[in-house]
Design an enzyme around this catalytic site. Sequence first.
Site, PDB file in Angstrom:
ATOM      1  N   LYS A 159       0.768  -0.911  -6.261  1.00  0.00           N
ATOM      2  CA  LYS A 159      -1.199  -0.222  -6.468  1.00  0.00           C
ATOM      3  C   LYS A 159      -1.069   0.361  -7.753  1.00  0.00           C
ATOM      4  O   LYS A 159      -0.861   1.354  -8.337  1.00  0.00           O
ATOM      5  CB  LYS A 159      -1.979   0.174  -5.825  1.00  0.00           C
ATOM      6  CG  LYS A 159      -3.133   0.926  -5.716  1.00  0.00           C
ATOM      7  CD  LYS A 159      -2.993   0.970  -4.473  1.00  0.00           C
ATOM      8  CE  LYS A 159      -5.040   2.136  -4.158  1.00  0.00           C
ATOM      9  NZ  LYS A 159      -5.668   1.210  -4.436  1.00  0.00           N
TER      10      LYS A 159
HETATM   11  N1  PPE Z   1      -6.876  -4.695  -2.293  1.00  0.00           N
HETATM   12  C1  PPE Z   1      -7.178  -4.238  -3.328  1.00  0.00           C
HETATM   13  C2  PPE Z   1      -7.351  -4.739  -5.026  1.00  0.00           C
HETATM   14  C3  PPE Z   1      -7.612  -3.022  -3.349  1.00  0.00           C
HETATM   15  O1  PPE Z   1      -7.856  -2.199  -4.630  1.00  0.00           O
HETATM   16  C4  PPE Z   1      -7.116  -2.494  -2.114  1.00  0.00           C
HETATM   17  C5  PPE Z   1      -7.469  -0.626  -2.044  1.00  0.00           C
HETATM   18  C6  PPE Z   1      -6.988  -2.729  -0.809  1.00  0.00           C
HETATM   19  C7  PPE Z   1      -6.279  -4.333  -1.273  1.00  0.00           C
HETATM   20  C8  PPE Z   1      -7.277  -2.669   0.194  1.00  0.00           C
HETATM   21  O2  PPE Z   1      -5.654  -1.544   0.763  1.00  0.00           O
HETATM   22  P1  PPE Z   1      -5.527  -0.170   1.551  1.00  0.00           P
HETATM   23  O3  PPE Z   1      -6.204   0.708   0.613  1.00  0.00           O
HETATM   24  O4  PPE Z   1      -4.108   0.203   1.381  1.00  0.00           O
HETATM   25  O5  PPE Z   1      -6.529  -0.572   3.326  1.00  0.00           O
HETATM   26  N2  PPE Z   1      -8.716   0.226  -3.338  1.00  0.00           N
HETATM   27  C9  PPE Z   1      -8.736   1.114  -3.004  1.00  0.00           C
HETATM   28  C10 PPE Z   1      -9.442   1.968  -4.071  1.00  0.00           C
HETATM   29  C11 PPE Z   1     -11.005   1.429  -4.691  1.00  0.00           C
HETATM   30  C12 PPE Z   1     -12.040   1.962  -5.743  1.00  0.00           C
HETATM   31  O6  PPE Z   1     -12.678   1.589  -6.151  1.00  0.00           O
HETATM   32  O7  PPE Z   1     -11.101   2.645  -6.468  1.00  0.00           O
HETATM   33  C13 PPE Z   1      -8.889   1.532  -2.324  1.00  0.00           C
HETATM   34  O8  PPE Z   1      -9.933   1.152  -1.131  1.00  0.00           O
HETATM   35  O9  PPE Z   1      -9.077   2.993  -1.900  1.00  0.00           O
END
Ligand code: PPE
Length: 314
Positions: A159
Amino acid sequence: MLTPTEKIWHNGRFIRWDEATIHVLSHVVSYGSSVFEGIRCYATPSGPAVFRLREHVRRMADSAKIYRMDNLGYSAHELAEAMLELVRVNRMSSCYIRPIVLRGYGEMGVNPLKNPIDVYIACWEWGKYLGEEALADGVDVCVSSWTRIGPNTLPALAKAGANYMNSQLMKMEALANGYSEGIALDVAGYVSEGSGENIFVVRDGKIHTPPLGASVLPGITRDSVLTLAHELDIPLVETIIPREMLYIADEVFFSGTAAEITPIRSIDRIPIGKGRRGPVAERLQKEFFAIVNGTKPDRHQWLSPVHAGQPASV
Ligand code: PPE
């Protein structure tokens, strides 16, 4: 607009929100050298509790390792404790927590290894990511003309801040065309994920979600959906998904820390199923929110209570 909280954690101490600034020549500004997390802290009847803290801290350490940020200077336990302490210091009952590891100020040039590594943790109140009605009504999205980062370009399991340049292109294009979010295909043309969410496709009662090899972030909400679907006896497979499967699905929904579980009601203006939230998304939402809001027992130890006397599950 972002409402400031009182304190931000920086390298082991709390500083004022306004003090959390970096030099413009910090490595991260020119070269995108950061990894970060997004974590929700929910209000429960027994006080604020952080959702899957251990897994988020682990993913941050993984992201840092991939980018050879070998020594964060803090153990997983220390970082988790710092996050709980931050929520206490800022007296939040619920919030979004954003730890950031960045390459700081020192040298210019692509080689990052001479720059110090700085760790910050901030928190603030963050409402519904895709709008207030999104969870109940679903959102209108498109398939992006931008492809998700290829497997041998930027590692999707990390990430990293830089990955979000790709996400920003997707998001801006979607908004410009009147959609609330974009879905990217991977380099092979199969469904990957949203700009900030994992994706699930339901047909004939079975859930499909792209495997980690489809350039997706290993979402912690995604993992929670996998667990809950199993417990609710809803069949689920991780498999490559052709684009057109989206259009003929009975349901499609997103998962993410910010987006939680958000149904999709149309894709490229094609109504999905009945054009509103479907029963599978609704069942998963119900279970998910019952756990995070503390109305059902936390049977997986997913919640770390913020207040003293209750040790974090890290
Ligand atoms: N894919 C991506 C590209 C992504 O950024 C997130 C989280 C996810 C999947 C889901 O992952 P998880 O949160 O572990 O379930 N995106 C984060 C950032 C959002 C933002 O705008 O900043 C979030 O949901 O916190």
